[in-house]
Design a protein around this motif. Structure first.
Motif, short mmCIF file in Angstrom:
data_model
loop_
_atom_site.label_atom_id
_atom_site.label_comp_id
_atom_site.label_asym_id
_atom_site.label_seq_id
_atom_site.Cartn_x
_atom_site.Cartn_y
_atom_site.Cartn_z
N VAL A 82 1.01 -1.19 0.14
CA VAL A 82 0.09 0.01 0.18
C VAL A 82 0.84 1.25 0.03
CG1 VAL A 82 -1.76 1.25 1.26
CG2 VAL A 82 -1.56 -1.56 1.26
N ALA A 84 0.91 4.89 0.94
CA ALA A 84 -0.20 5.86 1.30
C ALA A 84 0.61 7.32 1.65
CB ALA A 84 -0.50 5.53 2.93
N HIS A 99 -11.08 -1.22 -0.23
CA HIS A 99 -10.48 0.45 -0.47
C HIS A 99 -9.93 0.79 1.01
CE1 HIS A 99 -12.45 0.12 -4.28
NE2 HIS A 99 -13.31 -0.33 -3.84
N HIS A 100 -9.29 1.94 0.86
CA HIS A 100 -8.54 2.53 1.91
C HIS A 100 -9.08 3.95 2.36
CE1 HIS A 100 -5.12 -0.56 0.92
NE2 HIS A 100 -5.84 -0.85 1.90
N VAL A 102 -7.43 6.99 4.56
CA VAL A 102 -6.17 7.37 4.98
C VAL A 102 -6.29 8.64 5.73
CG1 VAL A 102 -3.75 8.03 4.39
CG2 VAL A 102 -5.10 6.38 2.82
N VAL A 109 -4.16 3.91 7.86
CA VAL A 109 -4.82 3.31 6.92
C VAL A 109 -5.88 2.42 7.45
CG1 VAL A 109 -4.57 2.31 4.53
CG2 VAL A 109 -2.91 3.55 5.47
N ASP A 111 -9.14 -0.16 6.26
CA ASP A 111 -9.89 -0.61 5.10
C ASP A 111 -11.57 -0.60 5.05
OD1 ASP A 111 -7.65 -2.04 4.40
OD2 ASP A 111 -8.02 -4.00 5.20
N CYS A 136 -8.62 1.00 -7.23
CA CYS A 136 -8.62 1.15 -5.75
C CYS A 136 -8.81 2.74 -5.42
CB CYS A 136 -7.27 0.98 -5.22
SG CYS A 136 -6.70 -0.42 -5.74
N GLU A 138 -8.88 5.68 -2.81
CA GLU A 138 -8.04 6.25 -1.42
C GLU A 138 -8.94 7.18 -0.97
OE1 GLU A 138 -3.73 6.14 -1.09
OE2 GLU A 138 -4.02 8.29 -0.65
N ARG A 140 -9.13 10.42 1.75
CA ARG A 140 -8.25 11.01 2.58
C ARG A 140 -9.24 12.17 3.51
NH1 ARG A 140 -2.73 12.66 -0.53
NH2 ARG A 140 -2.24 10.35 -1.12
#
Ligand SMILES: [Zn+2]
Ligand SMILES: [Zn+2]
Length: 151
Positions: A82, A84, A99-100, A102, A109, A111, A136, A138, A140
């Motif tokens: 990953v 990040a 997916h993440h 962050v 991080v 899931d 994916c 991400e 934030r």
């Protein structure tokens, strides 16, 4: 960071052993312990963090070995890397499509699953760039534990 259920860790270990056998990668005690440490957390640890946990079981293991072992496991599709916010690579034993989130404060991080995104139709423009193999997301933001911290 939540605890990973023992059952899920066992499942991950079983898959690990199966894939290693299938692909001719030797299941050494060292590899198994390194994988077990990663499979026991959903915190997406860095190689250094994994090294610090593995050292308890394997006092003679070096950070370099942990790096190399993680690279091998990634190559064999046993774990994911990953990227990040910080440039240190983090590792993930969760191979299910996810997916993440962050956190820009603590760099944590987490899931999450987003089934409606997984079936989304891609814009033609994106398809023209090449063959898409993985989507994916991400996100934030500020995680709930950072939000509840004063200041
Ligand atoms: Zn946070
Ligand atoms: Zn993940």
């Amino acid at each position: 960071v939540s605890e990973i259920a023992g059952e899920l860790i066992e499942q991950r270990l079983k898959r690990f052993v199966d894939v290693c056998r299938c692909r001719g990668l030797k299941v050494t005690h060292q590899r198994l312990e390194i994988f077990r440490q990663l499979a026991s957390t959903d915190a997406h640890p860095t190689a250094e963090e994994i090294f610090n946990r593995v050292r308890v079981q394997l006092p003679r293991v070096s950070l370099d070995t942990v790096y190399r072992t993680l690279a091998t496991m990634q190559e064999y599709g046993l774990i994911a890397r990953v990227e990040a916010l910080d440039d240190r690579g983090r590792f993930d034993a969760n191979l299910e499509r996810h997916h993440h989130f962050v956190c820009t404060e603590c760099k944590g991080v987490s899931d999450f699953y987003w089934p409606s995104l997984d079936v989304i139709k891609l814009p033609r423009e994106a398809k023209k760039l090449g063959e898409v193999r993985q989507i994916c997301a991400e996100l934030r933001g500020i995680c709930t534990s950072c939000q509840s911290q004063p200041g």
